[in-house]
Enzyme design. Structure first.
Site, PDB file in Angstrom:
ATOM      1  N   HIS A  94      -3.564  -5.049   0.429  1.00  0.00           N
ATOM      2  CA  HIS A  94      -2.731  -5.427   1.681  1.00  0.00           C
ATOM      3  C   HIS A  94      -2.834  -7.022   1.856  1.00  0.00           C
ATOM      4  O   HIS A  94      -4.014  -7.579   2.159  1.00  0.00           O
ATOM      5  CB  HIS A  94      -3.711  -5.040   2.925  1.00  0.00           C
ATOM      6  CG  HIS A  94      -3.514  -3.804   3.286  1.00  0.00           C
ATOM      7  ND1 HIS A  94      -2.394  -2.985   4.206  1.00  0.00           N
ATOM      8  CD2 HIS A  94      -3.700  -2.398   2.519  1.00  0.00           C
ATOM      9  CE1 HIS A  94      -2.461  -1.948   4.168  1.00  0.00           C
ATOM     10  NE2 HIS A  94      -3.081  -1.355   3.355  1.00  0.00           N
TER      11      HIS A  94
ATOM     12  N   GLU B 116      -1.902  -9.008   3.751  1.00  0.00           N
ATOM     13  CA  GLU B 116      -1.872  -9.653   5.085  1.00  0.00           C
ATOM     14  C   GLU B 116      -3.181  -9.712   5.494  1.00  0.00           C
ATOM     15  O   GLU B 116      -3.537 -10.259   6.394  1.00  0.00           O
ATOM     16  CB  GLU B 116      -0.972  -8.771   5.921  1.00  0.00           C
ATOM     17  CG  GLU B 116      -1.416  -7.461   6.373  1.00  0.00           C
ATOM     18  CD  GLU B 116      -1.237  -6.477   5.429  1.00  0.00           C
ATOM     19  OE1 GLU B 116      -1.251  -4.976   5.596  1.00  0.00           O
ATOM     20  OE2 GLU B 116      -0.837  -6.728   4.449  1.00  0.00           O
TER      21      GLU B 116
ATOM     22  N   CYS C 153       0.719  -1.352   0.148  1.00  0.00           N
ATOM     23  CA  CYS C 153      -0.022   0.010  -0.031  1.00  0.00           C
ATOM     24  C   CYS C 153       0.800   1.255   0.006  1.00  0.00           C
ATOM     25  O   CYS C 153       1.358   1.628  -0.853  1.00  0.00           O
ATOM     26  CB  CYS C 153      -1.152  -0.030   1.080  1.00  0.00           C
ATOM     27  SG  CYS C 153      -2.215   1.044   1.042  1.00  0.00           S
TER      28      CYS C 153
END
Length: 290
Positions: free
Chosen positions: A233, A235, A125
């Site tokens: 993202h 994650e 990001c």
């Protein structure tokens, strides 16, 4: 696996600047990480080390970012605050988009240190945006304002539950990691984005249908180590959301980190003194403002 055989991955710090009105850690600068990023890296067995900023009012000793780059196997550039437009030679169009100038300089120095050491770098990001700026690219300060008709790339209410589709560029490394998947669904939590791509980089994915760059990678070449980044993202991926599985992206980055252990990298080429460049762009932005 013993600790000595595990990869050691750096994670850039987020900043909470000194605030005299804060009841906890009053007037103290905090550096921190968001736990899901660390847990994402650790999911593959790697150990995570936050890379603290070595400068500031409380600085002591002679430890530098170059020491971390020499010791660690790679680094992940964290998401977070906007990139200050002065970092790429523009004045902020709105006060709300001024970003974090201090963190920009720290992040630029982290990228420089790891690029000089030839260690792999992965950006998430803000990390993608910062990498693009570090190597000479520019950003849209606000996609909605500067790209009429674009998708909603950030929704403050839904946050990590805001999704859109991206298309992989055929033949790119990212497309190779996901064979047979041309268009996929990812989370979208950003309002800034790439306007002009940095030299020596290529775009690996675009948002669909508004064609905003969503993934980039540094082209291979002498003195050019592994640098890749996604605007989404990875994650934040969770089972059941019908979104892109992050596993291949993480393993690709960690494989590059493992390769530098087997064959120590040659010194790499970072942007031309990017800390000096940031200072120069700062002066340009202030002159333009006045």
């Amino acid at each position: 696996m013993p600790a000595s055989r595990r990869l050691k991955i750096g994670l850039s710090a987020c900043f909470s600047h000194a605030d005299p009105s804060r009841s906890l850690f009053t007037g103290k600068t905090l550096q921190y990480i968001e736990q899901s990023v660390a847990h994402w890296i650790m999911s593959a067995g790697a150990m995570v080390v936050m890379v603290p900023c070595p400068t500031g009012e409380t600085a002591r000793g002679d430890v530098t970012l170059a020491h971390y780059a020499d010791w660690l196997d790679g680094v992940v550039m964290h998401g977070g605050a906007d990139v200050w437009p002065g970092s790429y030679g523009e004045a902020p169009l709105r006060q709300a988009w001024e970003g974090d100038r201090v963190r920009d300089l720290y992040d630029l120095a982290v990228v420089e240190a790891f690029a000089q050491a030839g260690k792999p770098i992965f950006g998430i990001c803000r990390g993608l945006q910062l990498i693009n700026v570090a190597f000479g690219g520019t950003l849209y300060q606000d996609i909605e304002t500067q790209r009429p008709g674009a998708l909603q790339h950030r929704n403050a209410s839904t946050y990590d539950q805001n999704f859109h589709q991206v298309e992989f560029v055929p033949g790119s490394r990212l497309a190779q990691l996901y064979p047979g998947q041309r268009r996929v669904r990812v989370n979208s939590i950003h309002h800034q984005g790439i306007k002009r791509l940095a030299p020596d980089f290529e775009i690996e994915a675009y948002s669909h249908p508004d064609v905003v760059p969503e993934a980039i990678r540094r082209r291979p070449g002498p003195g050019r180590g592994y640098i890749a980044a996604t605007q989404w993202h990875p994650e934040f991926h969770r089972q059941g959301h019908n979104a892109l599985d992050d596993t291949a992206i993480l393993h690709d980055f960690l494989a590059a980190c493992s390769a530098t252990r087997v064959q120590p990298p040659q010194p790499g080429h970072s942007p031309l003194h990017i800390r000096d460049r940031a200072a120069r762009l700062l002066r340009q932005a202030l002159l333009r403002r006045h």
